[in-house]
Design a protein around this motif. Structure first.
Motif: not given
Length: 249
Positions: A98-107, A115-131
């Motif tokens: 919920k921020g203040p810089q990074i927002f996202g939802v992981v379901r 077996l589990a299904r995982i879906e995620a969306n994020f905003s506010g991250l720096s471009p590139g690869k993040h673990g």
């Protein structure tokens, strides 16, 4: 002919039932919603309950794709439940950044005992690869730094190098957004409640972490037909448009 909605998926997702509350008032609304969803790859069936303003979608299509399709009909839509019909175990969970810089939802959705299904969306991250990973504790007093080590229950090590809680890498675009759809073997949703998902600056998670969110139980199929906010009694459709931005919901 209507354009099909598409999104990049890491791999084909298992089929689940996904329920949305959709702003509908007549049979014309129902027809428009059904016609649009029928253009989406991976959707097997669509059932609409107009009296409750609920749309039930069964199939393998990602949440992002289904949400975009519903919004393209000009109607507000909010995901209210996901899982397998008839399941009695905890089958769905969510972690909200919920921020203040990074927002996202992981379901996370349990599609079978293994077996589990995982879906995620994020905003506010720096471009590139993040673990990113599932960590032991839901302690956010120091952000990701206080969430402990990688979640790795006994006898569930994937390999010598990779623990069960290792979610791999998020690919962040130039807008600072990342989307993920995939599955995880041997992951049991019920065991994750109260733990945390953390996102890191580095791909190998060698830093203290950028942000974290606690994993909470989410509504399964048929468990959340409320139309009023429990905080202030506001009708769901009286919320502002910003409440429906996917990266901040």
């Amino acid at each position: 002919m209507e354009d099909k909605v598409a999104t990049k998926v890491e791999e084909e997702l298992p089929e689940v039932m996904t329920e949305y509350m959709v702003d509908m008032s007549c049979e014309g609304c129902v027809k428009n919603v059904k016609n649009k969803l029928q253009t989406v790859d991976g959707i097997k069936s669509v059932d609409v309950d107009l009296s409750n303003q609920v749309v039930r979608i069964f199939g393998s299509s990602p949440v992002k794709t289904m949400t975009e399709a519903l919004e393209q009909t000009g109607r507000k839509a909010r995901l209210i439940g996901q899982g397998l019909p008839g399941e009695v175990m905890i089958s769905a969970a969510v972690a909200e950044f919920k921020g203040p810089q990074i927002f996202g939802v992981v379901r996370l959705t349990q599609v079978s005992m293994e077996l589990a299904r995982i879906e995620a969306n994020f905003s506010g991250l720096s471009p590139g690869k993040h673990g990113w990973s599932i960590n032991e504790f839901g302690d956010l007093t120091r952000g990701a730094a206080s969430t402990g080590k990688l979640y790795n229950p006994a006898k569930q090590q994937i390999s010598e190098e990779k623990a069960l809680g290792d979610l791999g890498t998020l690919e962040v675009d130039e807008k600072g957004e990342a989307f993920f759809s995939g599955v995880k073997k041997n992951l049991k949703i019920a065991d994750l409640i109260g733990r945390a998902i953390a996102v890191y600056e580095s791909e190998d998670r060698s830093d203290a972490g950028l942000a974290a969110a606690v994993i909470a139980r989410s509504a399964g199929v048929g468990e959340n037909y409320k139309k009023l906010c429990t905080c202030d009694g506001t009708t769901i459709w009286e919320a502002t448009d910003s409440d429906y931005v996917s990266s901040k919901v």
